[in-house]
Design an enzyme around this catalytic site. Structure first.
Site, PDB file in Angstrom:
ATOM      1  N   ALA A 256       0.843  -1.197   0.000  1.00  0.00           N
ATOM      2  CA  ALA A 256       0.000   0.000   0.000  1.00  0.00           C
ATOM      3  C   ALA A 256       0.876   1.244   0.000  1.00  0.00           C
ATOM      4  CB  ALA A 256      -0.904  -0.016   1.229  1.00  0.00           C
ATOM      5  N   CYS A 264       3.203   3.293 -17.852  1.00  0.00           N
ATOM      6  CA  CYS A 264       2.473   2.107 -18.323  1.00  0.00           C
ATOM      7  C   CYS A 264       1.135   1.902 -17.619  1.00  0.00           C
ATOM      8  CB  CYS A 264       3.341   0.864 -18.152  1.00  0.00           C
ATOM      9  SG  CYS A 264       4.921   1.024 -19.016  1.00  0.00           S
TER      10      CYS A 264
HETATM   11  C1  UGA Z   1       4.752  -2.276 -15.426  1.00  0.00           C
HETATM   12  C2  UGA Z   1       4.547  -3.795 -15.315  1.00  0.00           C
HETATM   13  O1  UGA Z   1       4.892  -4.228 -13.997  1.00  0.00           O
HETATM   14  C3  UGA Z   1       5.411  -4.527 -16.350  1.00  0.00           C
HETATM   15  O2  UGA Z   1       5.165  -5.917 -16.296  1.00  0.00           O
HETATM   16  C4  UGA Z   1       5.075  -3.987 -17.733  1.00  0.00           C
HETATM   17  O3  UGA Z   1       5.869  -4.593 -18.742  1.00  0.00           O
HETATM   18  C5  UGA Z   1       5.304  -2.484 -17.753  1.00  0.00           C
HETATM   19  O4  UGA Z   1       4.493  -1.858 -16.766  1.00  0.00           O
HETATM   20  C6  UGA Z   1       4.937  -1.987 -19.124  1.00  0.00           C
HETATM   21  O5  UGA Z   1       3.749  -2.024 -19.472  1.00  0.00           O
HETATM   22  O6  UGA Z   1       5.838  -1.665 -19.918  1.00  0.00           O
HETATM   23  P1  UGA Z   1       6.638  -0.581 -14.559  1.00  0.00           P
HETATM   24  O7  UGA Z   1       5.799   0.518 -15.143  1.00  0.00           O
HETATM   25  O8  UGA Z   1       8.100  -0.585 -14.818  1.00  0.00           O
HETATM   26  O9  UGA Z   1       6.107  -2.009 -15.073  1.00  0.00           O
HETATM   27  O10 UGA Z   1       6.434  -0.505 -12.999  1.00  0.00           O
HETATM   28  P2  UGA Z   1       5.865  -1.469 -11.843  1.00  0.00           P
HETATM   29  O11 UGA Z   1       6.975  -2.159 -11.194  1.00  0.00           O
HETATM   30  O12 UGA Z   1       4.733  -2.273 -12.339  1.00  0.00           O
HETATM   31  O13 UGA Z   1       5.317  -0.375 -10.816  1.00  0.00           O
HETATM   32  C7  UGA Z   1       4.252   0.490 -11.216  1.00  0.00           C
HETATM   33  C8  UGA Z   1       3.866   1.413 -10.102  1.00  0.00           C
HETATM   34  O14 UGA Z   1       3.184   0.698  -9.080  1.00  0.00           O
HETATM   35  C9  UGA Z   1       5.015   2.133  -9.401  1.00  0.00           C
HETATM   36  O15 UGA Z   1       4.666   3.486  -9.229  1.00  0.00           O
HETATM   37  C10 UGA Z   1       5.140   1.416  -8.073  1.00  0.00           C
HETATM   38  O16 UGA Z   1       5.646   2.243  -7.071  1.00  0.00           O
HETATM   39  C11 UGA Z   1       3.696   1.033  -7.814  1.00  0.00           C
HETATM   40  N1  UGA Z   1       3.515  -0.132  -6.907  1.00  0.00           N
HETATM   41  C12 UGA Z   1       4.012  -1.346  -7.258  1.00  0.00           C
HETATM   42  C13 UGA Z   1       2.816   0.012  -5.726  1.00  0.00           C
HETATM   43  O17 UGA Z   1       2.342   1.121  -5.381  1.00  0.00           O
HETATM   44  N2  UGA Z   1       2.633  -1.071  -4.902  1.00  0.00           N
HETATM   45  C14 UGA Z   1       3.126  -2.295  -5.243  1.00  0.00           C
HETATM   46  O18 UGA Z   1       2.918  -3.237  -4.451  1.00  0.00           O
HETATM   47  C15 UGA Z   1       3.830  -2.434  -6.424  1.00  0.00           C
END
Ligand code: UGA
Length: 439
Positions: A256, A264
């Site tokens: 959270a 993305c």
């Molecule tokens: C995301 C997907 O995870 C990839 O699989 C996908 O290929 C990519 O988008 C894309 O479409 O190209 P990414 O944007 O690099 O990857 O970032 P994530 O690791 O997914 O994190 C996204 C956001 O969610 C971040 O702001 C992160 O801080 C947040 N987050 C993540 C949370 O707030 N809580 C979580 O438990 C996990």
């Protein structure tokens, strides 16, 4: 094999370097000559841990080069990977397909021999079939030009690892023989027993949007629980741990905080809603609207909490912001929750000073009015409240006692639930985390 990679942004530059490193001959093309020059010089134009070594190795092998010339690309390669961006269209939820369409329009008239175009960009379902029809009409080789879809799942910060050792590969094909070509391209990845899913093209396109929608849903689900925990005196971190032990739920993506951002997840859930509207089944995704709302509400909530902490008004206060990137190990500030919060606090009258180990340049380009510094001590000096908004490792290693001696008010809001509450409280801080009890 002789491959081209069209579009050398985050996805394309990584894909080109990794494919060359895996043994293929690769030419990357981009419309931006400055980016092409940097890549040819071995400089990665963005921050991605480990990518510079792969790029350097691939260039040194002689198997990788970058160009701005479509003729070179068409002469050289038989397999063309489409890796251009599909941002959110201005004034709409839909994806802006101008780069995808532009690349295909440039490539098509040059395809004079049998070739395979493989789309990797995240596109609305139905795009691949439309592009295939376009290629059939405009490529001199006509029906000898095939199109497949091969969605990319790489995460920023883990781009190299996710490219060479992905969780799975998805081949969306319309002709059986294209599977063989794609198997040959990905042979070094498939030998590692990487799961392979073969589908038609629309399924492959949907796999990507479905996966990102599911991830966004998981994050907003736990953030909705955080909203409830806050009023019920419960602890969302403990709740997430407990439900995460159920293998059907799983503990990943249940952290959270201030929610998801980046280039993305936010735009993909919006483009998906726009597309299903066009397909006449918008009811199927009404929940994604709520997912987006929950996500944005968390940002507003941090601003409210901070305002309350400084006495009800931001005017005349100094707010220190730790983190500008949308997540750690990235310099990407696209739709960054951290920067969004910083900008909002600034608009409400605070003197905002932002720290980030890698993203300051990009942040400044986006919000030039905020103050920035790479000197953490200067950022927190005399702050009335500290906002921890991107969980860089170095912030977890801060000494609360030392930081406490620099600030004006020992108030910290942990927007990522990544700091140790006991440690900060023991050093006399008023530590607040979203969805966690305040003492
Ligand atoms: C995301 C997907 O995870 C990839 O699989 C996908 O290929 C990519 O988008 C894309 O479409 O190209 P990414 O944007 O690099 O990857 O970032 P994530 O690791 O997914 O994190 C996204 C956001 O969610 C971040 O702001 C992160 O801080 C947040 N987050 C993540 C949370 O707030 N809580 C979580 O438990 C996990």
């Amino acid at each position: 094999m002789k491959l081209s990679v069209i579009g050398c942004g985050y996805l394309g530059a990584t894909h080109a370097a990794c494919m060359a490193d895996l043994g293929h001959d690769v030419i990357g093309i981009d419309v931006d000559p400055a980016k092409v020059q940097l890549l040819n010089d071995g400089v990665v134009p963005f921050y991605e841990p480990g990518l510079d070594e792969v790029l350097t190795r691939a260039l040194a092998s002689g198997r990788l080069r970058f160009t701005t010339s479509w003729d070179e690309v068409a002469d050289f390669a038989d397999v063309h990977f489409l890796c251009v961006g599909t941002p959110q269209k201005a004034g709409s939820y839909a994806a802006d397909l101008r780069y995808v369409d532009g690349a295909i329009a440039d490539l098509a008239p040059r395809l004079v021999r049998p070739s395979l175009v493989i789309g990797k960009s995240t596109v609305p379902v139905g795009t691949a079939d439309r592009l295939a029809a376009y290629l059939l009409e405009h490529a001199p080789a006509g029906a000898e030009v095939h199109l497949a879809w091969n969605p990319e799942f790489l995460r920023e910060g883990f781009a190299v690892q996710d490219t060479v050792s992905p969780d799975r590969l998805v081949f969306g094909i319309a002709a059986a023989e294209d599977e063989q070509t794609m198997r040959a391209v990905y042979e070094p990845v498939l030998v590692k027993n990487t799961p392979l899913v073969i589908s038609n093209r629309p399924t492959a396109e949907l796999v990507k949007t479905a996966a990102n929608s599911f991830l966004a849903t998981k994050i907003s689900f736990i953030n909705a629980m955080a909203e409830i925990c806050e009023v019920a005196g419960a602890d969302v971190a403990v709740l997430a741990e407990a439900i995460g032990h159920d293998e059907r739920i799983g503990s990943k993506f249940l952290r959270a905080g201030i929610g998801f951002g980046g280039g993305c997840l936010p735009k993909d859930i919006r483009a998906f809603q726009a597309r299903v509207g066009e397909l006449g089944v918008s009811d199927a995704l009404t929940f994604l609207h709520d997912i987006d709302e929950i996500n944005l509400r968390r940002r507003a909530h941090v601003v409210d909490l901070a305002r309350t902490i400084v006495g009800g008004r931001f005017v005349g206060t100094k707010v220190a912001v730790l983190g500008a990137a949308f997540k750690p190990d990235s310099d990407d500030v696209r739709d960054s929750p951290a920067l969004d919060i910083a900008a909002s606090v600034f608009t409400q009258g605070a003197d905002v000073i932002v720290h980030d180990p890698k993203a300051i340049e990009n942040a400044r380009a986006r919000f030039p009015n905020l103050h920035y510094s790479e000197d953490l001590d200067a950022v927190v000096a005399d702050a009335d409240v500290v906002l921890h908004l991107t969980e860089w490792k170095q912030y977890r290693e801060l000494d609360p006692a030392r930081i406490g001696s620099l600030v004006r008010g020992k108030h910290i809001i942990d927007g990522r639930l990544a700091l140790d509450p006991a440690l900060w409280r023991a050093a006399g801080w008023n530590y607040t985390a979203l969805g966690r009890p305040n003492a």
